[in-house]
Design a protein around this motif. Structure first.
Motif, short mmCIF file in Angstrom:
data_model
loop_
_atom_site.label_atom_id
_atom_site.label_comp_id
_atom_site.label_asym_id
_atom_site.label_seq_id
_atom_site.Cartn_x
_atom_site.Cartn_y
_atom_site.Cartn_z
N ASP A 189 -34.23 -2.45 -16.00
CA ASP A 189 -33.97 -1.10 -15.50
C ASP A 189 -33.28 -1.12 -14.15
O ASP A 189 -32.87 -0.09 -13.65
CB ASP A 189 -35.29 -0.33 -15.37
N GLY A 190 -33.16 -2.29 -13.55
CA GLY A 190 -32.60 -2.40 -12.22
C GLY A 190 -31.09 -2.21 -12.18
O GLY A 190 -30.44 -2.04 -13.21
N PRO A 191 -30.54 -2.23 -10.99
CA PRO A 191 -29.10 -2.04 -10.84
C PRO A 191 -28.33 -3.26 -11.36
O PRO A 191 -28.86 -4.38 -11.41
CB PRO A 191 -28.92 -1.89 -9.33
N LEU A 192 -27.08 -3.03 -11.74
CA LEU A 192 -26.22 -4.11 -12.17
C LEU A 192 -25.85 -4.97 -10.97
O LEU A 192 -25.97 -4.53 -9.82
CB LEU A 192 -24.95 -3.55 -12.82
N LEU A 193 -25.39 -6.17 -11.22
CA LEU A 193 -24.97 -7.05 -10.12
C LEU A 193 -23.83 -6.41 -9.35
O LEU A 193 -22.97 -5.73 -9.93
CB LEU A 193 -24.52 -8.40 -10.67
N LYS A 194 -23.81 -6.64 -8.04
CA LYS A 194 -22.76 -6.08 -7.19
C LYS A 194 -21.40 -6.66 -7.54
O LYS A 194 -20.39 -5.97 -7.49
CB LYS A 194 -23.07 -6.35 -5.72
N ASP A 195 -21.36 -7.96 -7.85
CA ASP A 195 -20.11 -8.65 -8.12
C ASP A 195 -20.15 -9.28 -9.51
O ASP A 195 -20.46 -10.46 -9.65
CB ASP A 195 -19.86 -9.71 -7.05
N PRO A 196 -19.87 -8.50 -10.58
CA PRO A 196 -19.94 -9.06 -11.93
C PRO A 196 -18.92 -10.18 -12.17
O PRO A 196 -19.14 -11.05 -12.99
CB PRO A 196 -19.69 -7.86 -12.84
N GLU A 197 -17.83 -10.19 -11.42
CA GLU A 197 -16.81 -11.24 -11.58
C GLU A 197 -17.37 -12.60 -11.20
O GLU A 197 -17.06 -13.61 -11.83
CB GLU A 197 -15.56 -10.93 -10.77
N ALA A 198 -18.20 -12.66 -10.18
CA ALA A 198 -18.81 -13.93 -9.77
C ALA A 198 -19.72 -14.45 -10.89
O ALA A 198 -19.73 -15.65 -11.18
CB ALA A 198 -19.59 -13.76 -8.48
N TYR A 199 -20.48 -13.55 -11.51
CA TYR A 199 -21.35 -13.93 -12.63
C TYR A 199 -20.51 -14.45 -13.78
O TYR A 199 -20.82 -15.49 -14.36
CB TYR A 199 -22.19 -12.73 -13.06
N ARG A 200 -19.46 -13.74 -14.12
CA ARG A 200 -18.59 -14.15 -15.24
C ARG A 200 -17.94 -15.49 -14.96
O ARG A 200 -17.82 -16.33 -15.86
CB ARG A 200 -17.54 -13.08 -15.49
N ARG A 201 -17.52 -15.70 -13.73
CA ARG A 201 -16.91 -16.99 -13.36
C ARG A 201 -17.93 -18.12 -13.49
O ARG A 201 -17.64 -19.17 -14.04
CB ARG A 201 -16.37 -16.92 -11.94
N LEU A 202 -19.14 -17.89 -13.01
CA LEU A 202 -20.19 -18.90 -13.10
C LEU A 202 -20.51 -19.24 -14.55
O LEU A 202 -20.59 -20.41 -14.93
CB LEU A 202 -21.45 -18.43 -12.37
N VAL A 203 -20.67 -18.22 -15.39
CA VAL A 203 -20.96 -18.47 -16.81
C VAL A 203 -19.79 -19.20 -17.47
O VAL A 203 -20.00 -20.13 -18.25
CB VAL A 203 -21.31 -17.16 -17.55
N GLY A 204 -18.58 -18.84 -17.13
CA GLY A 204 -17.41 -19.54 -17.68
C GLY A 204 -17.41 -21.01 -17.30
O GLY A 204 -17.10 -21.88 -18.12
N ARG A 205 -17.76 -21.31 -16.06
CA ARG A 205 -17.83 -22.70 -15.62
C ARG A 205 -18.95 -23.44 -16.33
O ARG A 205 -18.83 -24.60 -16.68
CB ARG A 205 -18.00 -22.77 -14.10
N LEU A 206 -20.06 -22.76 -16.57
CA LEU A 206 -21.17 -23.37 -17.29
C LEU A 206 -20.80 -23.65 -18.75
O LEU A 206 -21.22 -24.66 -19.32
CB LEU A 206 -22.41 -22.50 -17.22
#
Length: 129
Positions: A88-105
């Motif tokens: 229920d919490g707020p979305l991440l402030k910087d979704p691009e950083a999350y996407r980049r991290l998952v892509g690298r993983l």
């Protein structure tokens, strides 16, 4: 294997590779850098047993970029068959950083298949992390 402007020649017939190198050098204006040691974040080492692939430097880069250099290692980062629920919490402030991290993983799973399930779970939240 060919990636943009990098070419790896490999095979079990060294005579054919030796013949092919001058031909490819003439056709594509390229140079021979010798035995493969590092390619696209993958370190390659040889022994009598065969080739070994490692992404140690790539992994350390991911850890540093995520700000986890001082973190302690754990055996397995997520429980198998774990059911996730909507937060229920707020979305991440910087979704691009999350996407980049998952892509690298995702790329890290090339040499670390033990992380495939965890990366699979993380990748389900790319739209709204």
């Amino acid at each position: 294997m060919l990636y943009v402007n990098d070419l790896i020649m490999f095979g079990n017939d060294s005579a054919t590779i030796t013949t092919f190198k001058p031909y490819s050098r003439d056709c594509f204006k390229m140079k021979d850098l010798g035995s493969l040691k590092y390619f696209l974040g993958i370190e390659v080492s040889r022994s009598a047993s065969g080739l070994f692939l490692c992404q140690r430097k790539y992994t350390l880069d991911i850890i540093t970029e995520a700000g986890l250099s001082g973190a302690k290692p754990c055996g397995f980062p997520i429980e198998q068959n774990h059911r996730l629920s909507l937060a229920d919490g707020p979305l991440l402030k910087d979704p691009e950083a999350y996407r980049r991290l998952v892509g690298r993983l995702v790329y890290l799973v090339v040499t670390r298949p033990d992380l495939a399930y965890s990366v699979h779970v993380l990748s389900q939240f790319l739209q709204e992390p």
